[in-house]
Design an enzyme around this catalytic site. Structure first.
Site, PDB file in Angstrom:
ATOM      1  N   CYS A  90       0.819  -1.211   0.000  1.00  0.00           N
ATOM      2  CA  CYS A  90       0.000   0.000   0.000  1.00  0.00           C
ATOM      3  C   CYS A  90       0.857   1.267   0.000  1.00  0.00           C
ATOM      4  CB  CYS A  90      -1.016  -0.044   1.132  1.00  0.00           C
ATOM      5  SG  CYS A  90      -2.407   1.067   0.816  1.00  0.00           S
ATOM      6  N   HIS A 120      -3.495  -5.270   1.537  1.00  0.00           N
ATOM      7  CA  HIS A 120      -2.856  -5.543   2.834  1.00  0.00           C
ATOM      8  C   HIS A 120      -2.912  -7.030   3.206  1.00  0.00           C
ATOM      9  CE1 HIS A 120      -2.404  -1.321   4.242  1.00  0.00           C
ATOM     10  NE2 HIS A 120      -3.411  -1.119   3.418  1.00  0.00           N
ATOM     11  N   GLU A 168      -1.213  -8.491   5.287  1.00  0.00           N
ATOM     12  CA  GLU A 168      -0.962  -8.622   6.735  1.00  0.00           C
ATOM     13  C   GLU A 168      -2.257  -8.483   7.549  1.00  0.00           C
ATOM     14  OE1 GLU A 168      -0.482  -5.992   4.969  1.00  0.00           O
ATOM     15  OE2 GLU A 168      -0.826  -4.174   6.142  1.00  0.00           O
TER      16      GLU A 168
HETATM   17  N1  GLN Z   1      -3.332   6.263   0.623  1.00  0.00           N
HETATM   18  C1  GLN Z   1      -2.159   6.077   1.440  1.00  0.00           C
HETATM   19  C2  GLN Z   1      -0.965   6.800   0.847  1.00  0.00           C
HETATM   20  O1  GLN Z   1      -0.933   7.042  -0.320  1.00  0.00           O
HETATM   21  C3  GLN Z   1      -1.830   4.612   1.590  1.00  0.00           C
HETATM   22  C4  GLN Z   1      -2.899   3.920   2.397  1.00  0.00           C
HETATM   23  C5  GLN Z   1      -2.440   2.673   3.062  1.00  0.00           C
HETATM   24  O2  GLN Z   1      -1.235   2.393   3.178  1.00  0.00           O
HETATM   25  N2  GLN Z   1      -3.389   1.917   3.559  1.00  0.00           N
HETATM   26  O3  GLN Z   1      -0.069   7.095   1.574  1.00  0.00           O
END
Ligand code: GLN
Length: 210
Positions: free
Chosen positions: A99, A190, A192
């Site tokens: 992410c 995610h 995890e």
């Molecule tokens: N939208 C977040 C970002 O760009 C990432 C979100 C997340 O890690 N769950 O930093």
């Protein structure tokens, strides 16, 4: 093989009798690092919370977790870890970004400037699934996995475009949400936050080579 449930223990090259678990770092500046540590513990490696360049020493791989990519990026600049992680990677160290970690792994973000590791030749659309759809779950087909994987997406990015050397592992509505290079893996979702450890196994076995 991914998903065979075996623990990863490897023999130290210079040891006579001891099997010592390999160390896998989890960047612990901000965001969801604890969940990765819990899963890595179950898989028989030694997770290490990384907050400084010194913390990268002796690692077989590094997880860059989800969180807020601008905050993590700024903290990486302050701590010297932006350059430290780049050196680790270019010396062959394996990196997995989830992410926000996927955002940071990319080479450019659409429409904004922020500190990035730039480890993958990829253009990132941050919060790419729109403001309304902040979170969703979806069963994903993943290249190399024999069964679908439940993707938990939280304000997730996607890769708009990738350059040579990047293998796309999964897409949602034509958008790239998992990809890898030789020593790097990224997931927009995610793993995890699920009980399914196949991506952690995949990272250890196929990317770190343990
Ligand atoms: N939208 C977040 C970002 O760009 C990432 C979100 C997340 O890690 N769950 O930093």
């Amino acid at each position: 093989m991914v998903g065979n449930g075996r623990k990863v223990t490897t023999r130290c090259s210079n040891s006579e009798t001891t099997d010592s678990p390999k160390k896998i770092g989890v960047l612990a500046l901000q965001g969801g690092f604890r969940e990765h540590i819990d899963i890595l513990n179950k898989l028989g490696v030694e997770p290490v919370e990384v907050r400084s360049v010194e913390g990268l020493e002796g690692l077989s791989g590094l997880v860059v977790p989800g969180g807020e990519s601008t905050t993590i990026g700024n903290l990486m600049v302050e701590s010297g870890l932006l350059d430290g992680i780049r050196s680790f990677f270019y010396r062959g160290g394996a990196v997995w970004g989830t992410c926000a970690g996927m955002v940071l792994a990319g080479s450019a973000v659409m429409g904004r400037k922020q500190p990035l590791l730039g480890l993958m030749n990829a253009l990132v659309e941050r919060n790419g699934f729109g403001r309304q759809v902040r979170s969703f779950e979806k069963e994903l087909e993943i290249g190399g996995f024999d069964k679908p994987f439940l993707g938990v997406f939280i304000r997730a990015p996607f890769f708009e475009d990738v350059g040579p050397g990047v293998e796309v592992l999964s897409k949602v509505d034509g958008r790239i949400v998992a990809a890898r290079g030789e020593n790097i893996l990224v997931t927009a979702f995610h793993p995890e936050l699920t009980d399914d450890v196949r991506f952690h196994e995949y990272f250890l076995q196929e990317v770190c080579g343990l």
